[in-house]
Design a protein around this motif. Structure first.
Motif, mmCIF file in Angstrom:
data_model
loop_
_atom_site.group_PDB
_atom_site.id
_atom_site.type_symbol
_atom_site.label_atom_id
_atom_site.label_comp_id
_atom_site.label_asym_id
_atom_site.label_seq_id
_atom_site.Cartn_x
_atom_site.Cartn_y
_atom_site.Cartn_z
ATOM 1 N N GLU A 21 0.984 -1.185 0.114
ATOM 2 C CA GLU A 21 -0.012 -0.035 -0.084
ATOM 3 C C GLU A 21 0.896 1.351 0.042
ATOM 4 O O GLU A 21 0.712 2.093 -0.591
ATOM 5 N N ALA A 74 -7.407 7.872 0.376
ATOM 6 C CA ALA A 74 -7.714 6.552 0.384
ATOM 7 C C ALA A 74 -6.794 5.649 1.218
ATOM 8 O O ALA A 74 -7.099 4.751 2.041
ATOM 9 N N PHE A 75 -5.489 5.849 0.613
ATOM 10 C CA PHE A 75 -4.288 5.029 1.402
ATOM 11 C C PHE A 75 -4.512 5.285 3.078
ATOM 12 O O PHE A 75 -4.333 4.272 3.689
ATOM 13 N N ASP A 77 -6.588 6.050 4.942
ATOM 14 C CA ASP A 77 -7.778 5.494 5.666
ATOM 15 C C ASP A 77 -7.511 4.166 5.701
ATOM 16 O O ASP A 77 -8.037 3.435 6.799
ATOM 17 N N LYS A 78 -7.105 3.371 4.775
ATOM 18 C CA LYS A 78 -6.796 1.958 4.641
ATOM 19 C C LYS A 78 -5.775 1.543 5.468
ATOM 20 O O LYS A 78 -5.928 0.284 6.189
ATOM 21 N N VAL A 79 -4.831 2.130 5.781
ATOM 22 C CA VAL A 79 -3.550 1.890 6.455
ATOM 23 C C VAL A 79 -3.675 2.149 8.037
ATOM 24 O O VAL A 79 -2.633 1.698 8.856
#
Length: 96
Positions: A21, A74-75, A77-79
């Protein structure tokens, strides 16, 4: 130039998921952000839970564009659940 250094401590069970990611975020930043000139992702085998970033932007405004970009949001939020700690430091280039 405006330099950004970030040190992450990744939760050990997430390191294998975090790195791809992070690499995608770096590649996208370099590809689509004209003000992003360098984005290095660094690790050390002896400290697998630590990830160090070195980023160079045209100026603070270019870094702000990065922070508000759809791919970064987006990154991030995901990590977020993968990160134990995160330290961000910024530096302005000393004029010559």
């Amino acid at each position: 130039m405006f330099a950004v250094v970030v040190t992450f401590r990744i939760r050990p069970e997430h390191i294998d998921a975090f790195l791809p990611e992070m690499m995608q975020n770096a590649a996208t930043s370099l590809a689509v952000e004209p003000g992003c000139h360098r984005f290095d992702v660094c690790t050390d085998e002896e400290r697998r839970d630590e990830v160090f970033l070195y980023e160079l932007y045209e100026d603070r405004a270019a870094f702000d564009v990065h922070l508000h970009s759809p791919h970064f949001l987006a990154f991030d939020d995901k990590v977020a659940p993968m990160i134990a700690t995160k330290q961000v430091r910024t530096y302005d280039q000393v004029p010559t």
